[in-house]
Design a protein around this motif. Sequence first.
Motif, PDB file in Angstrom:
ATOM      1  N   VAL A  34       1.102  -1.034   0.037  1.00 37.84           N
ATOM      2  CA  VAL A  34      -0.101   0.191   0.323  1.00 37.84           C
ATOM      3  C   VAL A  34       1.068   1.496  -0.199  1.00 37.84           C
ATOM      4  N   THR A  35       1.055   1.915  -0.849  1.00 34.84           N
ATOM      5  CA  THR A  35       1.371   3.554  -1.204  1.00 34.84           C
ATOM      6  C   THR A  35       0.956   4.696  -0.609  1.00 34.84           C
ATOM      7  N   LEU A  36       1.085   4.867   0.776  1.00 32.91           N
ATOM      8  CA  LEU A  36       1.633   5.998   1.972  1.00 32.91           C
ATOM      9  C   LEU A  36       2.103   7.402   1.304  1.00 32.91           C
ATOM     10  N   ASP A  37       0.467   7.849   0.613  1.00 30.60           N
ATOM     11  CA  ASP A  37       1.111   9.345   0.215  1.00 30.60           C
ATOM     12  C   ASP A  37       0.844  10.748   0.671  1.00 30.60           C
ATOM     13  N   VAL A  38       1.479  11.292   2.095  1.00 25.18           N
ATOM     14  CA  VAL A  38       1.584  12.446   2.504  1.00 25.18           C
ATOM     15  C   VAL A  38       0.954  13.655   2.086  1.00 25.18           C
ATOM     16  N   ILE A  39       0.366  14.920   2.062  1.00 23.02           N
ATOM     17  CA  ILE A  39       0.261  15.245   0.624  1.00 23.02           C
ATOM     18  C   ILE A  39       0.002  16.924   1.755  1.00 23.02           C
TER      19      ILE A  39
END
Length: 596
Positions: free
Chosen positions: A489-494
């Motif tokens: 799963v890709t965790l992206d903090v924007i």
Amino acid sequence: MTSRVRAPELKGRGWLNTGGKALTLADLRGKILVLDFWTFCCINCLHVLDELRPLEEKYGDALVVIGVHSPKFEHERDPQALAAAVERYGVHHPVIDDGDMHLWQQYAAKAWPTLAVVDPTGYLVASMAGEGHAEGLSRLIDELVAKHEADGTLHRGDGPYVPPPAPEGLLRFPGKAIELPGGNLLVSDSARHSVVELSADGETLVRRFGADRREPFNEPQGLLRLPPRIAELAGYDVLVADTVNHQLRAIDTGTGAVTLVAGSGKPWRSTVDGHAHDALAADLSSPWDLAWYDDRVIIAMAGIHQLWWFDPIQRTVGVYAGTTVESLRDGPLPDVWMAQPSGLSVSADGRRLWIADSETSALRYVEDGVMHTAVGQGLFDFGHVDGPAGTALFQHPLGVAALADGSVLVADTYNGAVRRFDPASGQVSTVDSGLAEPSDVLVTGAGEVLVVESAAHRLTRLAPGVVQTVAGARHRTERPPSHLAPGEVTLDVIFTPAPGQKLDSQFGSPLRLTVSASPAELLLAGEGTTTELSRTLVLNPDVPKGVLQVVAQAATCDVDAEFGACHLTRQDWGVPVVIDEAGPDRLPLILRGLDA
């Protein structure tokens, strides 16, 4: 934005600070709205309340702040407890009771605090998590004011806030108490922004330091009487944790003089280091309690989940324990995790420093340079359960008092109880219950037990020898979970810098991301700290659910000034996760965003 999003309607269980009126978006059309998703246990949420006050004053006829109270703890779901918190923290804007988390879901909030901005025509134009957004909000509001005044869609005028009746009584939401040498009591009268000396009966006013305004004290909490030798050298005998001012102040009870001894007055927005710093130049963060331990003052730095030390002779401060990660992890100091430490007490032999770690609902202690957890299981497990320490539960305790026999009394605040932990037997019992948000426990020199019954605005004496057995409810914070696919799963903090700011790389990478999980088995890969805000996690298909603990931060600086100010944006998320074969393989989180 690629498309305009209509703001969801404001529906909740009830309203406060509106004179009994339920507001709708139609009622607020023509105003710029800032929706503040908060919960009154959360120190970061309390910081945001303070950050919003200058904006409310500056843009009073164009801006309406709406507090959306979406509770974490069971006690926070009580409408009376919410009404008390709104008064306690001086919330001067309408508040909607989102007790069923409906608006939390409608606005896709994932963290406390979250801010959402709605323009005068009812469209959602910004969403941002965490604290430290005042400057970015001010710039955005300026842009919205200019645009909608030009369009004729901004309607200036009075907002919907209706103040409640002024309270009466000697104390208002007292926080902590200590005993003075002559038997009188010193109490932090937090909602009246003062420190009060009472006679030994706890009911008769002797004198008051400060007044019913936010100076020199601003919602003070912890109090400490220095050892006589140190007091003589320092020139004062009592220290006060001046919580909302992010400072320590001293009182000379002989002369009545009040002086500032630590804290710049700016909230901490820096990095952790092991150095000593000039006390008056250092940025502190919501100091909540104080104790004399290890030959210095220990500060429960609730705002950044640490303990700090203060040397009143050298006039220096530094980090004692904690990394600023909000969680529960024991071990050698300083590399431990805490969550809003709010109460301190030292054992009779001076060896143990007991800590009420409120957000983990835990009783913890330091001994021989190592942090231990006596009672408590983590950020999301709480309740009122007596018995063996391994299964006993508290609910957001704020105070602790060590007894001469080695046991400890705990002000179990959100359970409305005083609890006792006996290290010899490993058992937790209930001493008394039915109290109104007890925030501190004081054992006097004569052996009496006084409870600071904060929401009842009084000090209460406990009857000697009273012990109840409680097999109460066990709770776990239940927020709408994120369904995620097992495996990668890709965790992206924007992260989007606020208007007028850019990433600041002058001291290395401006970005930092720390990930852990509860239970630890949820994460097969991806735990740890990196300098990028995107990471591949591997979720264990054999663990059906858990919590991802994510801490992200970004350093920025102003671009429109020769010596621009530096800023640190930081947010902790506890993201409930359910493993779902049909779930997405990406988890986006917004650290700071100015687009919906």
